[in-house]
Design an enzyme around this catalytic site. Structure first.
Site, mmCIF file in Angstrom:
data_model
loop_
_atom_site.group_PDB
_atom_site.id
_atom_site.type_symbol
_atom_site.label_atom_id
_atom_site.label_comp_id
_atom_site.label_asym_id
_atom_site.label_seq_id
_atom_site.Cartn_x
_atom_site.Cartn_y
_atom_site.Cartn_z
ATOM 1 N N GLU A 114 -112.698 -37.482 97.441
ATOM 2 C CA GLU A 114 -112.901 -37.249 98.771
ATOM 3 C C GLU A 114 -112.076 -38.405 99.631
ATOM 4 O O GLU A 114 -111.815 -38.146 100.786
ATOM 5 C CB GLU A 114 -114.407 -37.689 99.118
ATOM 6 C CG GLU A 114 -115.624 -36.820 98.679
ATOM 7 C CD GLU A 114 -115.395 -35.661 99.414
ATOM 8 O OE1 GLU A 114 -115.603 -35.563 100.680
ATOM 9 O OE2 GLU A 114 -115.384 -34.577 98.742
ATOM 10 N N GLU A 131 -111.827 -39.567 108.381
ATOM 11 C CA GLU A 131 -111.357 -38.295 108.483
ATOM 12 C C GLU A 131 -109.607 -38.513 108.871
ATOM 13 O O GLU A 131 -109.559 -38.973 109.949
ATOM 14 C CB GLU A 131 -111.947 -37.326 109.201
ATOM 15 C CG GLU A 131 -111.721 -35.910 108.779
ATOM 16 C CD GLU A 131 -112.770 -35.050 109.617
ATOM 17 O OE1 GLU A 131 -112.598 -33.724 109.529
ATOM 18 O OE2 GLU A 131 -113.700 -35.457 110.137
ATOM 19 N N ASN A 175 -126.735 -36.035 110.523
ATOM 20 C CA ASN A 175 -126.452 -36.956 109.520
ATOM 21 C C ASN A 175 -126.348 -38.364 109.661
ATOM 22 O O ASN A 175 -127.138 -39.289 108.934
ATOM 23 C CB ASN A 175 -125.108 -36.342 108.530
ATOM 24 C CG ASN A 175 -125.413 -35.046 107.841
ATOM 25 O OD1 ASN A 175 -126.698 -34.748 107.602
ATOM 26 N ND2 ASN A 175 -124.393 -34.295 107.859
#
Length: 277
Positions: free
Chosen positions: A136, A145, A181
């Site tokens: 990841e 990101e 989230n």
């Protein structure tokens, strides 16, 4: 025997570098001290491709080691399985933000992590978590990101109100994303991440806590039954698993498997069954 320094050891069935170091040096985490016959260090490729009959060189003075200590007993958790030295060896090029202390602090929030079932199961869980994190984040190099163009896209106002001026893009070891989230994870941790999403990229312990929140609510049991492949399905199955996975997606799934097998070897445990998603 051709060792230029140290004493010769011939790899046997079931050996890993961790196991050899445990037997010969009294501490499996000293595997990095083992050398090739020409005296050069073992590379990651050597670690992953250890062969029966291969010659390994043990540092001088360690041919007759004291009896090796037992593996860490159940109850020691992640820190009893992965030392700081081993963590740094697994992630030599990591961003300094991702500290060992931050990870160990985060595990205290989830005492069942790497602390339920057999010692073998706990070691596999440590390897599985770290392998998925490696995929990841580019081996813990990336905090946010990379595609900044989509940072503002992760808002679903039908669930939790998005705070003006804040974005809910992927952050942390398992790239927490979307406002709902952040809100749900924050509630579980007792931290207001909906209003303060940047904490995930500025506080190492909180960042690791968000990854463990995801892991413990979805992957903790999966690594035990049916196995590692299910963790891939849970984390990114829509892209990496099944007949509709792209070639890139299938390669990413294979990366996770390769990392997991390597980490299992370094932690002195077999990877178990059902590795593919």
């Amino acid at each position: 025997m051709s060792c230029t320094i140290g004493s010769s050891y011939i790899v046997k069935s079931g050996d890993t570098l961790f196991v050899i170091a445990q037997q010969q040096l009294g501490d499996g985490n000293r595997w990095y001290e083992l050398k090739k016959p020409d005296g050069s260090p073992l590379t990651d490729a050597d670690v992953a491709n250890l062969q029966i009959g291969q010659e390994i060189c043990i540092p001088n003075g360690s041919v007759t080691p004291p009896p090796p200590p037992p593996l860490p007993p159940i109850g020691k958790g992640f820190a009893g399985i992965v030392s700081q030295q081993t963590f740094e060896a697994l992630f030599p090029n990591r961003n300094g933000f991702y500290s060992y202390d931050g990870l160990v602090t985060a595990t205290q929030k989830y005492p069942s992590f790497c602390n339920e079932g057999s010692d073998e199961e706990c070691r596999r869980e440590a390897a599985a978590f770290l392998a998925n994190v490696a995929q990841e984040t580019g081996f813990l190099q990336y905090i946010d990101e990379l595609n900044t163009a989509v940072w503002g896209s992760y808002c679903d106002p039908t669930t939790y109100p998005c705070v003006q001026g804040k974005t809910y893009h992927g952050r942390g070891p398992i790239q927490l994303s979307w406002n709902y989230n952040y809100a749900t994870c924050g509630a579980a941790l007792g931290i207001d991440l909906l209003n303060n999403p940047d904490l995930v990229s500025t506080d190492s312990a909180i960042s690791f806590m968000t990854a463990l929140w995801f892991w413990m609510t979805s992957c903790h049991n999966a690594i035990r039954n049916p196995g590692f492949g299910m963790t891939i399905s849970i984390i990114n199955g829509g892209i990496e698993c099944g007949p509709n996975a792209s070639p890139q997606g299938r390669q990413e799934a294979q990366n996770r498997i390769n990392f997991y097998q390597d980490f299992c070897q370094r932690l002195g445990v077999s990877p178990g069954e059902n590795l593919s998603c």
